[in-house]
Design a protein around this motif. Sequence first.
Motif, PDB file in Angstrom:
ATOM      1  N   GLN A 109      -3.627   5.367   0.752  1.00 55.81           N
ATOM      2  CA  GLN A 109      -4.004   4.075   0.532  1.00 55.81           C
ATOM      3  C   GLN A 109      -4.043   3.221   1.921  1.00 55.81           C
ATOM      4  O   GLN A 109      -3.437   3.451   2.928  1.00 55.81           O
ATOM      5  N   SER A 159       0.842  -1.313  -0.078  1.00 57.06           N
ATOM      6  CA  SER A 159      -0.074  -0.031   0.076  1.00 57.06           C
ATOM      7  C   SER A 159       1.056   1.284  -0.032  1.00 57.06           C
ATOM      8  O   SER A 159       0.629   2.312  -0.325  1.00 57.06           O
ATOM      9  N   ASP A 215     -13.159   9.570   0.124  1.00 60.29           N
ATOM     10  CA  ASP A 215     -11.699   9.266  -0.063  1.00 60.29           C
ATOM     11  C   ASP A 215     -11.101  10.783   0.422  1.00 60.29           C
ATOM     12  O   ASP A 215     -11.821  12.203  -0.171  1.00 60.29           O
ATOM     13  N   SER A 258     -15.100   6.375  -1.107  1.00 59.14           N
ATOM     14  CA  SER A 258     -14.156   5.707  -1.436  1.00 59.14           C
ATOM     15  C   SER A 258     -14.878   4.170  -1.778  1.00 59.14           C
ATOM     16  O   SER A 258     -15.862   4.230  -1.681  1.00 59.14           O
ATOM     17  N   ALA A 259     -13.869   3.249  -1.917  1.00 63.53           N
ATOM     18  CA  ALA A 259     -14.411   2.104  -2.581  1.00 63.53           C
ATOM     19  C   ALA A 259     -15.545   1.085  -1.806  1.00 63.53           C
ATOM     20  O   ALA A 259     -16.667   1.058  -2.117  1.00 63.53           O
ATOM     21  N   THR A 306       0.585   6.876  -6.403  1.00 66.54           N
ATOM     22  CA  THR A 306      -0.641   7.701  -6.918  1.00 66.54           C
ATOM     23  C   THR A 306      -0.596   8.913  -6.086  1.00 66.54           C
ATOM     24  O   THR A 306      -1.278  10.072  -6.360  1.00 66.54           O
ATOM     25  N   GLY A 338      -9.699   3.743  -6.151  1.00 64.37           N
ATOM     26  CA  GLY A 338      -8.376   3.095  -6.003  1.00 64.37           C
ATOM     27  C   GLY A 338      -7.570   4.074  -7.161  1.00 64.37           C
ATOM     28  O   GLY A 338      -8.077   4.205  -8.262  1.00 64.37           O
ATOM     29  N   LYS A 378      -4.698  -0.606   3.755  1.00 63.30           N
ATOM     30  CA  LYS A 378      -4.417  -2.349   3.510  1.00 63.30           C
ATOM     31  C   LYS A 378      -4.548  -2.975   4.684  1.00 63.30           C
ATOM     32  O   LYS A 378      -4.009  -2.499   5.916  1.00 63.30           O
TER      33      LYS A 378
END
Length: 558
Positions: free
Chosen positions: A75, A64, A142, A149-150, A71, A217, A77
Motif C-alpha cells: 500500500q 497504509s 500493481d 494500479s489506481a 490485504t 486497492g 500513502k
Amino acid sequence: MEKTEFTVDELRSQLERMSGTYDLARVVDPIECRIIELHDDGSISMNNKCYGIWNADQKCVNCSSSMACRTGCRQEKTEQFENSIFDIQSDPVTLKTPDGEAFPAVMELVSIRKKGSPGPSANDREAENRDHSAAEFMAAHDHLTKVLSAGPFYEKARELLDESTGGTWVMISADIMNFRLVNTLFGVMKGNEVLVTTATILDGAAESAGGICGRLGGDQFAMLVPESAYSVSALEDAAKELSGFFSSGIFTFCVHFGVYVIEDPSVPVSVMYGRANSALRTIRDDITRVAACYDDEMLRRTIQEQKIISGFDEALGSGRLLMYLQPLAEEDGSIFGAEALARWRRTDGSTVMPGEFIETLENAGLIDQLDRHMWELAVKQLKEWQGSCMEDMTISVNMSARDFYSLDVYDVMTELVERYDVDSRKLRLEITETALLEEPEKSSMIISKLRARGFIVEIDDFGKGHSSLSLLKDIQADVLKIDMSLLSEIESDPRSRIILGSVINMAGLLGMDVIAEGVETAQQLESLKEMGCRHFQGFWFSPPVPVSEFEKKYKKSL
Ligand code: C2E
Ligand code: MG
Ligand code: MG
C-alpha cells in the motif's frame, strides 16, 4: 519485494539495503502501532509508536500499514506533518523469530520531502538504478497482480475516453465478497493467490473487449470497456470461473460487479468509478446477484450522500447531532440503563435516522467524529446524573468498525471518563458482531484492555452475521445483545425458538448477560422470559426518546 517471509537477520539486511534508497526504512507492527526493533541476536522488541514521526500523538487515519497487513498487498500513502511530506510504501512481511514464532509485520519505506518540492525523492533515486522500461511498468502496475494500479488506471481511462471517436463506454467495478475472511480463514498467501487470479481473469476479459483493468486497492478492481463489447453474461461467466477456483466447504467465493454506462465522458473517471461502486453496494451482501447497474435511484442516493457529507461538519458544530436514549429494562419494566442512539435534527426541525447517515459517514471516513461526539454526550450525561436519582443508570454507546482503524479507542475512552470523573462501569461499549469479525485478534486485544480498565463491553447485533458462534469462542465480552432478527420467527418456527433458547443458555454458561433487542410484543417478552432472558430493549418498553423524556420515564417507573 518478492520474498515476504524473513528471519530477523534477513530483514535487518533488507532494511540496511533499503536505507541507501529511502530516507527511512523500518519494520512496524500495525496492530499495536509500534516500531519493531530487530536485534543482533535475532530477538525483537517493540517500544516507540510508529506514527510518532509524522503525527505527534495520534494513530494515522486509514493507516497504509494496517491496510497492507490486512490485504497482504503493498500500500502507498502520503502523510503530512508540519513542513514535511512523508511518502510511505508499506509492504506486508512475515517475521520469523529464532524460537519459531511467525507473525505479521509491515516493512515501511519512507521518503521525506519538504512541502512544495516535487515527487518522492527515494523513488526517483531507485528509478535511476533500474532498467527504464521495467521501471515504467512497475510504476504503472500493481506489484502483486500486475494490472494497472489506481492512478495509472484513471489516467489511461481518461486517455481512452478522450481519444474515443464515438460509441459509449462502460465503467465496471468489481469486489470480492468477504475478502477479509479469506485472509482470516486461509492466510495471507491464499488471499494473494485469490487477488492474482481475480486480476488475471478480469484483465483478460477487459483486454479482449478492447478495454483496460486496474486494481484500485485491496480487493477492488475496475474495468473500462466499450459498451458494444460489454454483456452481463460475460461478467457472469467471469464470476462463475472464479467461484469454481476458490469455493470450498467453508467458504463460498463470490465476486460482485457494479456497472455504470457512461453518459457524459467529461465527468471525472473517479466519479464514474464511484457510480459503478454505488451500484455494486446495492448487491454486496447478496450471493444470488452478480451485477447491478447504476440508475436514477442511485443518482438520487449519491446526491443524498453528498448532502450528508457536506452538511455533517455544520450539523456537528451547531449541536444538531443529538443523543436519544432507549431504555434497557428488567422483566418487570423497571429501567436499569439506556442505549445512546444518534439523531440528526435538520434545520427545518425534521429528524434523520441513523439508517440514512451512519453508512455514508463510515464510507466517507467521518464516523469517528460522530462517535466521539456521541461518547462525550453520554459521559457528560452520566456526570450530570451523579448525585441524582438517576445515578445508577448506565449508558451504552455504539462503536463502528472504522473507529478501530482511525482512533485509539482505549485512549479516547479512558481520557473521557477521567476528564468527566465518571465510573467506567457506567459507560458500556457496544461493538457489533460484524466489526469484531473484521479483525478478531485486534478487537479481542482492545476489548481485554477496555475490560481490564472497568468498561463493560457488549457484543451488539448478535446473530445478524454468519459466524456468530466462532466469535463467542474468540472474544470475551460481558454482555450479548441478541439481534431482533433472531426474535422475529420464534412464534411461528419451533426451530428458531430452539436456536434462540440455546444461545441464551450458552451465553449464561459463558458468564455473559443477555439483552434481547427489538422486543415489540407481550408475546415475545413472555417467550424470552421462558427461555431465561432477563434484560430487554424494544418498542414494547419504549422507543428511543430525547434525554428529558427518558428521565421522566425513569422517574415514573420508580
Ligand atoms: P443498534 O445499535 O442495534 O440499535 C438498536 C436499533 O434498533 C435502534 O435503531 C432502535 O431504534 C431500533 N429498535 C429498538 N427497539 C426496536 C423494536 O422494538 N423494533 C424495531 N423494529 N426496532 C427497534 P436506530 O436508532 O435507527 O439505529 C440503527 C443503528 O444505527 C443502530 O443499531 C446502530 O448500529 C447504529 N447507530 C445509531 N447511533 C449510532 C452512533 O452514534 N454511532 C454508530 N457508530 N452507530 C450508531
Ligand atoms: Mg447498538
Ligand atoms: Mg443492536
